[in-house]
Design a protein around this motif. Sequence first.
Motif, PDB file in Angstrom:
ATOM      1  N   ARG A  29       0.828  -1.217   0.000  1.00 52.31           N
ATOM      2  CA  ARG A  29       0.000   0.000   0.000  1.00 52.31           C
ATOM      3  C   ARG A  29       0.865   1.271   0.000  1.00 52.31           C
ATOM      4  N   ASP A  30       2.109   1.168   0.509  1.00 46.21           N
ATOM      5  CA  ASP A  30       3.012   2.323   0.561  1.00 46.21           C
ATOM      6  C   ASP A  30       4.062   2.292  -0.554  1.00 46.21           C
ATOM      7  N   ILE A  31       3.712   1.695  -1.681  1.00 41.59           N
ATOM      8  CA  ILE A  31       4.635   1.546  -2.799  1.00 41.59           C
ATOM      9  C   ILE A  31       5.189   2.898  -3.275  1.00 41.59           C
ATOM     10  N   THR A  32       6.464   2.901  -3.603  1.00 44.77           N
ATOM     11  CA  THR A  32       7.075   3.999  -4.347  1.00 44.77           C
ATOM     12  C   THR A  32       7.480   3.420  -5.687  1.00 44.77           C
ATOM     13  N   PHE A  33       6.971   4.021  -6.750  1.00 48.54           N
ATOM     14  CA  PHE A  33       7.280   3.577  -8.105  1.00 48.54           C
ATOM     15  C   PHE A  33       8.005   4.715  -8.819  1.00 48.54           C
ATOM     16  N   VAL A  34       9.160   4.386  -9.417  1.00 53.13           N
ATOM     17  CA  VAL A  34       9.964   5.403 -10.103  1.00 53.13           C
ATOM     18  C   VAL A  34      10.377   4.855 -11.458  1.00 53.13           C
ATOM     19  N   ASP A  35      10.208   5.675 -12.485  1.00 52.47           N
ATOM     20  CA  ASP A  35      10.802   5.365 -13.784  1.00 52.47           C
ATOM     21  C   ASP A  35      11.403   6.669 -14.304  1.00 52.47           C
ATOM     22  N   PRO A  36      12.067   6.657 -15.458  1.00 53.98           N
ATOM     23  CA  PRO A  36      12.713   7.886 -15.918  1.00 53.98           C
ATOM     24  C   PRO A  36      11.766   9.065 -16.159  1.00 53.98           C
ATOM     25  N   LEU A  37      10.480   8.824 -16.220  1.00 54.28           N
ATOM     26  CA  LEU A  37       9.522   9.894 -16.489  1.00 54.28           C
ATOM     27  C   LEU A  37       8.607  10.238 -15.326  1.00 54.28           C
ATOM     28  N   HIS A  38       8.459   9.351 -14.346  1.00 57.05           N
ATOM     29  CA  HIS A  38       7.470   9.543 -13.288  1.00 57.05           C
ATOM     30  C   HIS A  38       7.991   9.062 -11.938  1.00 57.05           C
ATOM     31  N   GLN A  39       7.393   9.593 -10.891  1.00 52.35           N
ATOM     32  CA  GLN A  39       7.525   9.029  -9.554  1.00 52.35           C
ATOM     33  C   GLN A  39       6.138   9.045  -8.944  1.00 52.35           C
ATOM     34  N   VAL A  40       5.718   7.893  -8.431  1.00 54.38           N
ATOM     35  CA  VAL A  40       4.368   7.728  -7.903  1.00 54.38           C
ATOM     36  C   VAL A  40       4.483   7.162  -6.492  1.00 54.38           C
ATOM     37  N   GLU A  41       3.696   7.702  -5.577  1.00 47.80           N
ATOM     38  CA  GLU A  41       3.702   7.264  -4.179  1.00 47.80           C
ATOM     39  C   GLU A  41       2.330   6.701  -3.808  1.00 47.80           C
TER      40      GLU A  41
END
Length: 142
Positions: A29-41
């Motif tokens: 539920r507390d995922i941090t997702f990062v790619d070269p274009l986005h960061q999502v929490e």
Amino acid sequence: MGPILDRFIGMYDVLRVDNLAVLVDVYHRDITFVDPLHQVEGLADLTQYFAHLYTNVSAIHFEIEDKFAIDNYGFVYWQMRYIHPRLNSGCEIVVNGHSKLMFKEEKVIHHRDYFDVGELLYRQLPVLSSVIKVVDRKASGE
């Protein structure tokens, strides 16, 4: 950590805009997702991110080239093939990349993707692709 890594890979085999509920089986539920274009929490924002992403592609598939897990980390090397109606004249685009994962409570709490943004997007846009070709030639000494 092998089972969560296998669940992660399996999820991408079935993930589509109409079954985003599978994200909850893999992502914390507390995922941090990062790619070269986005960061999502957070899982809710990640679900919205994938809803937008998968709505805009006609097809997407991941070929897993290698994977391994050690302690609370997983690494997946992949080739993504996708079709976007407004990119590359609607033809298939191939992007090589890898994902670094961190696990917590048998779920993915941190997901970072590494790939060439030019391969994914910039080289697929008619105006930018010609500019990038010129830059590539200059950089290679031609």
